[in-house]
Design a protein around this motif. Structure first.
Motif, short mmCIF file in Angstrom:
data_model
loop_
_atom_site.label_atom_id
_atom_site.label_comp_id
_atom_site.label_asym_id
_atom_site.label_seq_id
_atom_site.Cartn_x
_atom_site.Cartn_y
_atom_site.Cartn_z
N TRP A 37 1.01 -1.10 -0.15
CA TRP A 37 -0.17 -0.17 -0.10
C TRP A 37 0.89 1.16 0.01
O TRP A 37 1.91 1.26 0.68
CB TRP A 37 -0.88 0.17 1.47
N PRO A 38 0.31 2.28 -0.81
CA PRO A 38 -0.74 2.51 -1.43
C PRO A 38 -0.55 2.28 -2.93
O PRO A 38 -1.47 2.34 -3.84
CB PRO A 38 -1.00 3.96 -1.33
N ALA A 39 0.74 1.58 -3.17
CA ALA A 39 0.96 1.26 -4.87
C ALA A 39 -0.10 0.17 -5.24
O ALA A 39 -0.35 0.11 -6.32
CB ALA A 39 2.19 0.87 -5.03
N THR A 40 -0.33 -0.82 -4.31
CA THR A 40 -1.37 -1.68 -4.45
C THR A 40 -2.42 -1.14 -3.77
O THR A 40 -2.67 -0.94 -2.76
CB THR A 40 -0.90 -3.24 -3.59
N PRO A 41 -3.70 -1.09 -4.57
CA PRO A 41 -5.08 -0.43 -4.25
C PRO A 41 -5.59 -1.28 -2.99
O PRO A 41 -5.57 -2.64 -2.98
CB PRO A 41 -5.86 -0.40 -5.49
N ALA A 42 -6.52 -0.70 -2.47
CA ALA A 42 -7.11 -1.32 -1.02
C ALA A 42 -7.90 -2.72 -1.45
O ALA A 42 -7.89 -3.58 -0.81
CB ALA A 42 -8.17 -0.36 -0.45
N ASP A 43 -8.59 -2.60 -2.80
CA ASP A 43 -9.35 -3.71 -2.84
C ASP A 43 -8.59 -4.94 -3.26
O ASP A 43 -8.90 -5.98 -2.95
CB ASP A 43 -10.24 -3.37 -4.12
#
Length: 369
Positions: free
Chosen positions: A321-327
């Motif tokens: 995170w936040p490069a990988t989104p929450a979902d």
């Protein structure tokens, strides 16, 4: 201090941010959102139930640093990708959704410093922001010290400031700086200073040396998809080649994204280590692979191959995170870990929390709040 080694260029950040968004669209996931509107993931079962995760792979761009860097002309705020606009409320929402008690922040400064003096000024702002954030949210955050292997003096100052005085739980460095990979003899002074402190060094990949960061190496394939994993693998193999873990035995090294391709080429590296210069025997390869630590950010591939090369107590939870989104974190990565047939409840307890506490004792105080 070389321009190429200081930080990620704005173009690289823009390319990476866009690539992540494209990846989410390609996998058919819902658009990333940080407002907490999605239902929280179902509680883990068995020995994993109720565990409070420690996120060992969490990127942080200090808003105060962005303000300063924009005034200095190092970045243009409007050109920064969305994930570089770090927001505490969105972050805490994601952490609560994902069952994360504490995030270990890895600071990024996405601009090109013009001098070592300017870099120290910028890092001073980052350190102030980090210590204020930790104090404002007891138990939720800890942080790493960013290092610059091509500027040993700046790195020594950062170690003294962050590790010795401000309570950082470890340090971070890119897999390569200007094409020079971690473990190169030119890094001995820096690694020696970390070794003296029994410190943890967290690595992170970037684009491969020699290419433009805003242009995919393979047309149509964003660099984060393959090149980042190769960058980590190259750094790990270089450290095996130079005996880094033997020469600095108190240093602990964390490889991101489950070690890149390293676990998948373990047998190949053992079989052909004699072709390295100087040759490396299979025993050193096996020993090194079991002494590295690995985070799960990715999302991680099924754990069976990694567990064949490394002990389960060397695996650490990470979100990217936040490069990988929450979902992607809550609907792909965490469910995959929970359902991985190679992992037992005891493994998951270690991965989620216990392994990080054992690796970084300073996290015990942080996680208690």
């Amino acid at each position: 201090m070389s321009e190429s080694g200081r930080t990620v260029s704005r173009r690289s950040l823009l390319a990476t941010g866009g690539a992540v968004v494209s990846a989410v669209a390609a996998t058919g996931q819902a658009a990333a959102h940080d407002d907490g509107g999605a239902a929280a993931p179902a509680p883990a079962t068995g020995g994993d139930a109720g565990r409070a995760r420690i996120d060992m792979h969490h990127h942080y761009v200090a808003p105060a640093w962005v303000d300063w860097a924009d005034r200095q002309g190092l970045v243009r705020r409007e050109e920064l990708p969305w994930w570089a606009r770090w927001d505490v409320d969105a972050t805490l929402t994601l952490m609560d959704r994902a069952g994360i008690a504490t995030a270990v922040l890895n600071p990024a400064t996405p601009g090109r410093y013009r001098s070592t003096a300017q870099a120290r000024e910028g890092l001073t702002i980052v350190f102030r922001a980090l210590t204020e954030l930790v104090a404002a949210h007891p138990g939720r955050f800890a942080f790493l010290v960013p290092l610059f292997p091509d500027d040993p003096g700046l790195s020594s100052w950062a170690i003294r400031s962050g590790l010795d005085r401000l309570g950082a739980v470890g340090a971070s460095a890119k897999a390569n700086q200007g094409g020079v990979y971690l473990g190169d003899p030119s890094h001995d002074r820096l690694l020696g200073e970390l070794d003296e402190r029994g410190a943890v060094l967290v690595t992170h990949p970037l684009d491969l040396p020699g290419g433009r960061p805003d242009v995919p190496t393979v047309p149509g394939v964003p660099n984060f998809m393959c090149d980042f994993l190769l960058d980590t693998t190259r750094a790990a193999v270089n450290m095996v080649l130079h005996g880094t873990l033997d020469r600095f035995p108190r240093l602990s090294v964390v490889l991101p994204h489950a070690g890149g391709f390293l676990p998948h080429i373990a047998t190949r590296l053992q079989a052909f280590g004699g072709f390295l210069t100087p040759p490396v025997d299979p025993a050193r390869v096996r020993d090194s692979l079991r002494r590295f630590h690995y985070d799960t950010a990715g999302p991680m591939s099924p754990a069976g191959t990694l567990l064949a090369a490394a002990a389960p107590d060397r695996i650490l939870f990470g979100t990217d995170w936040p490069a990988t989104p929450a979902d992607v974190v809550t609907e792909v990565a965490i469910p995959a870990l929970r359902a991985d047939p190679a992992l037992t409840d005891r493994h998951r307890r270690g991965i989620n929390r216990d392994n990080a506490l054992r690796l970084m004792p300073g996290l015990r105080a942080a996680s208690r709040g």
